[in-house]
Each structure stands twice: as structure tokens, then as C-alpha cells.
Design a protein around this motif. Sequence first.
Motif, PDB file in Angstrom:
ATOM      1  N   SER A 251      33.200  29.917  33.704  1.00 49.02           N
ATOM      2  CA  SER A 251      34.115  30.474  34.709  1.00 49.02           C
ATOM      3  C   SER A 251      33.833  29.818  36.217  1.00 49.02           C
ATOM      4  CB  SER A 251      33.871  31.966  35.083  1.00 49.02           C
ATOM      5  OG  SER A 251      32.563  32.266  35.334  1.00 49.02           O
TER       6      SER A 251
ATOM      7  N   ALA B 179      33.940  26.769  39.498  1.00 45.66           N
ATOM      8  CA  ALA B 179      35.143  26.483  40.042  1.00 45.66           C
ATOM      9  C   ALA B 179      35.984  25.253  39.540  1.00 45.66           C
ATOM     10  CB  ALA B 179      34.726  25.963  41.468  1.00 45.66           C
TER      11      ALA B 179
ATOM     12  N   VAL C 296      44.083  31.540  37.390  1.00 45.56           N
ATOM     13  CA  VAL C 296      42.948  32.109  38.014  1.00 45.56           C
ATOM     14  C   VAL C 296      43.044  33.702  37.951  1.00 45.56           C
ATOM     15  CG1 VAL C 296      41.598  32.859  40.225  1.00 45.56           C
ATOM     16  CG2 VAL C 296      43.080  30.440  39.855  1.00 45.56           C
TER      17      VAL C 296
ATOM     18  N   GLY D  55      40.579  37.359  37.491  1.00 44.68           N
ATOM     19  CA  GLY D  55      39.364  37.983  37.666  1.00 44.68           C
ATOM     20  C   GLY D  55      39.221  38.037  39.182  1.00 44.68           C
ATOM     21  N   GLU D  56      38.039  38.717  39.839  1.00 45.38           N
ATOM     22  CA  GLU D  56      37.660  38.581  41.130  1.00 45.38           C
ATOM     23  C   GLU D  56      37.109  37.365  41.623  1.00 45.38           C
ATOM     24  OE1 GLU D  56      35.363  42.023  41.904  1.00 45.38           O
ATOM     25  OE2 GLU D  56      36.711  43.432  40.713  1.00 45.38           O
ATOM     26  N   GLY D  57      37.419  37.223  42.819  1.00 48.33           N
ATOM     27  CA  GLY D  57      36.667  35.867  43.438  1.00 48.33           C
ATOM     28  C   GLY D  57      37.602  35.526  44.591  1.00 48.33           C
ATOM     29  N   GLU D  58      37.165  34.438  45.310  1.00 47.88           N
ATOM     30  CA  GLU D  58      37.841  33.829  46.414  1.00 47.88           C
ATOM     31  C   GLU D  58      38.484  32.410  45.614  1.00 47.88           C
ATOM     32  OE1 GLU D  58      35.050  32.817  49.434  1.00 47.88           O
ATOM     33  OE2 GLU D  58      34.775  35.030  49.843  1.00 47.88           O
ATOM     34  N   GLN D  59      39.519  32.096  46.114  1.00 45.52           N
ATOM     35  CA  GLN D  59      40.160  30.602  45.747  1.00 45.52           C
ATOM     36  C   GLN D  59      40.674  30.150  47.166  1.00 45.52           C
ATOM     37  OE1 GLN D  59      41.574  33.808  44.262  1.00 45.52           O
ATOM     38  NE2 GLN D  59      40.026  33.331  42.448  1.00 45.52           N
TER      39      GLN D  59
END
Length: 104
Positions: free
Chosen positions: A53, A55, A94, A96-100
Motif C-alpha cells: 500500500s 505510494a 486510491v 483507504g485513509e491517507g493523503e494524496q
Amino acid sequence: YIAETTYRYVGAGAGDLDITPPRRSIIPMAVCVGLGLLAVVGLSVLGVALASSGATSTTSIQQAAGLGASESTGSCLVWGDPHFETFDHSFPSVFGEGEQWLVK
């Protein structure tokens, strides 16, 4: 037929029945082995999913370095969750949680 209210001795071994031990079933062992294998497979799939998972990028190294990249303008679209169209017109998924980050 006469109903009796008392018991009387009829002799030793009055019958042709033998005492036999109960048969052991393999079902509980099969269930335990099956659940163990299912847990191992599930944890393996989860481990691969979490390990991969990281980048991702749709831009090649040559394009990022400016080698062979065109100087044309492009657009990037973002709508809903998780819908992206990148500058090179690909559609990464993309979830799930996170920053893109969208960077050109």
C-alpha cells in the motif's frame, strides 16, 4: 403382558449386547485444521495488502526528469471518492485513509 411394580433378577448375561466404545469423529480436528489454514491465508493476504500500500505514481522516471516529456499543458480531475484522472490521463485507484498529492 403383565405389568410388574417390582424388579426381579433374570440372570447374568441376559441378552446379546456388548459394550462398545464410542467411535471418535474427525470432524472437530478437521474444523480446527480448516480454521487454522483459513487464518494463515487471511493473514497472508492482509500482509501483502498492507505491504503493497505504498505510494504509487503513474509518471515514469524519464517523464519526471524531463527526458522526452512534452511541454504541452494538461489537466487533472478529481471527483467523488476515490476518482482521479491524472495529467497523463490514467485513472489510479486510491482506497483507504491517507493523503494524496497531485503534482505536475
